[in-house]
Design a protein around this motif. Sequence first.
Motif, PDB file in Angstrom:
ATOM      1  N   LYS A 193      -8.283   4.656   0.421  1.00  0.00           N
ATOM      2  CA  LYS A 193      -9.348   5.661   0.395  1.00  0.00           C
ATOM      3  C   LYS A 193     -10.028   5.751   1.762  1.00  0.00           C
ATOM      4  O   LYS A 193     -10.399   6.845   2.203  1.00  0.00           O
TER       5      LYS A 193
ATOM      6  N   TYR B  96      -6.011   5.000 -11.720  1.00  0.00           N
ATOM      7  CA  TYR B  96      -6.046   5.718 -10.447  1.00  0.00           C
ATOM      8  C   TYR B  96      -5.194   6.981 -10.498  1.00  0.00           C
ATOM      9  O   TYR B  96      -4.110   6.982 -11.066  1.00  0.00           O
TER      10      TYR B  96
ATOM     11  N   TYR C 242      -3.759  10.237  -7.890  1.00  0.00           N
ATOM     12  CA  TYR C 242      -3.619  10.817  -6.562  1.00  0.00           C
ATOM     13  C   TYR C 242      -3.876  12.308  -6.709  1.00  0.00           C
ATOM     14  O   TYR C 242      -3.202  12.984  -7.491  1.00  0.00           O
TER      15      TYR C 242
ATOM     16  N   ARG D  37       0.830  -1.206   0.000  1.00  0.00           N
ATOM     17  CA  ARG D  37       0.000   0.000   0.000  1.00  0.00           C
ATOM     18  C   ARG D  37       0.871   1.265   0.000  1.00  0.00           C
ATOM     19  O   ARG D  37       0.554   2.241  -0.679  1.00  0.00           O
TER      20      ARG D  37
ATOM     21  N   VAL E 183      -6.507  -0.102  -2.770  1.00  0.00           N
ATOM     22  CA  VAL E 183      -6.941   1.272  -3.030  1.00  0.00           C
ATOM     23  C   VAL E 183      -8.154   1.607  -2.166  1.00  0.00           C
ATOM     24  O   VAL E 183      -8.248   2.707  -1.610  1.00  0.00           O
ATOM     25  N   SER E 184      -9.053   0.666  -1.998  1.00  0.00           N
ATOM     26  CA  SER E 184     -10.212   0.897  -1.119  1.00  0.00           C
ATOM     27  C   SER E 184      -9.759   1.156   0.313  1.00  0.00           C
ATOM     28  O   SER E 184     -10.288   2.049   0.984  1.00  0.00           O
TER      29      SER E 184
ATOM     30  N   ASN F  59      -8.620   8.101   4.026  1.00  0.00           N
ATOM     31  CA  ASN F  59      -8.729   9.468   3.515  1.00  0.00           C
ATOM     32  C   ASN F  59      -7.581   9.881   2.610  1.00  0.00           C
ATOM     33  O   ASN F  59      -7.288  11.071   2.477  1.00  0.00           O
ATOM     34  N   GLU F  60      -6.952   8.917   1.959  1.00  0.00           N
ATOM     35  CA  GLU F  60      -5.966   9.255   0.930  1.00  0.00           C
ATOM     36  C   GLU F  60      -6.756   9.739  -0.282  1.00  0.00           C
ATOM     37  O   GLU F  60      -7.724   9.099  -0.682  1.00  0.00           O
ATOM     38  N   PRO F  61      -6.365  10.861  -0.876  1.00  0.00           N
ATOM     39  CA  PRO F  61      -7.139  11.439  -1.983  1.00  0.00           C
ATOM     40  C   PRO F  61      -6.873  10.746  -3.324  1.00  0.00           C
ATOM     41  O   PRO F  61      -6.274  11.302  -4.239  1.00  0.00           O
ATOM     42  N   ILE F  62      -7.333   9.505  -3.422  1.00  0.00           N
ATOM     43  CA  ILE F  62      -7.166   8.717  -4.646  1.00  0.00           C
ATOM     44  C   ILE F  62      -8.492   8.702  -5.384  1.00  0.00           C
ATOM     45  O   ILE F  62      -9.543   8.457  -4.791  1.00  0.00           O
ATOM     46  N   MET F  63      -8.429   8.957  -6.671  1.00  0.00           N
ATOM     47  CA  MET F  63      -9.632   8.947  -7.500  1.00  0.00           C
ATOM     48  C   MET F  63      -9.482   7.857  -8.553  1.00  0.00           C
ATOM     49  O   MET F  63      -8.455   7.762  -9.210  1.00  0.00           O
TER      50      MET F  63
END
Length: 181
Positions: free
Chosen positions: A52, A65, A67, A14, A48-49, A55-59
Motif C-alpha cells: 500500500k 484483501y 486489489y 510481495r 500488504v502495508s 501505492n498499490e490499490p489494495i483494500m
Amino acid sequence: MNEDEQKILGEDRREFILERLRKSQTPLTGKQLAEQTNVSRQVIVQDVSLLKARNEPIMATARGYLYLKENNENTTIKKVVAVSHRPEETGDELYTLVDLGITVLNVTVEHPIYGDLTGSLMLQNRRDVDLFLDQLQDTKASLLSILTDGTHLHTLEADTEEQLNEACQALQNAGYLLGRS
C-alpha cells in the motif's frame, strides 16, 4: 505455517501476493495468503502495508484483501447517501440495499477529532451481509455509527441511476435516509 515447505521470502512474497490479489475476483484473507507463502498472517499484514505504501490499490475489507482493478469499461454509478438508524437495524438497512442490486462500498462517520473515518464494506449480496453481521457478532466489534448516534454515510454503487433512486426510496420508506439527496 507448514514447517516442511519453504517460505517465500521478502520481495518474491510481495510479488506473489500482488499476483494472487490481481487475479482473484473475491477477497483473499491474510490467513489464506499466509498459508500459501508459508509465513505468519502478521507477515502478510506487514507485506500488504508495504505494498500500500507503494501505492498499490489494495483494500482491506472485513472479508479479506481486494486489489482494486481499473476497469475502463466500468459504467457503474456511485452515490453517497446519509442515513441514520439503530445498531439493530443494520442488517435490515444492508439487506434492503443489496436486494436491489446495490453494492455498499463503505461506511463513513465524522469524528470530532479525526475527521472522516471510513471503513471498507464491499457488500454485494445477502451472503456478504451475513458474513459481515456474523463477523460483527463474533468479534464483538462496534459499528462506526456508534460514534455518531447512528448517523453515517454509505457510498453506494449500481449499474443504473434507477437502481440508486429505488434504493434511496427504499431507505426513505424504512426511515433510514436523512434528507433527500
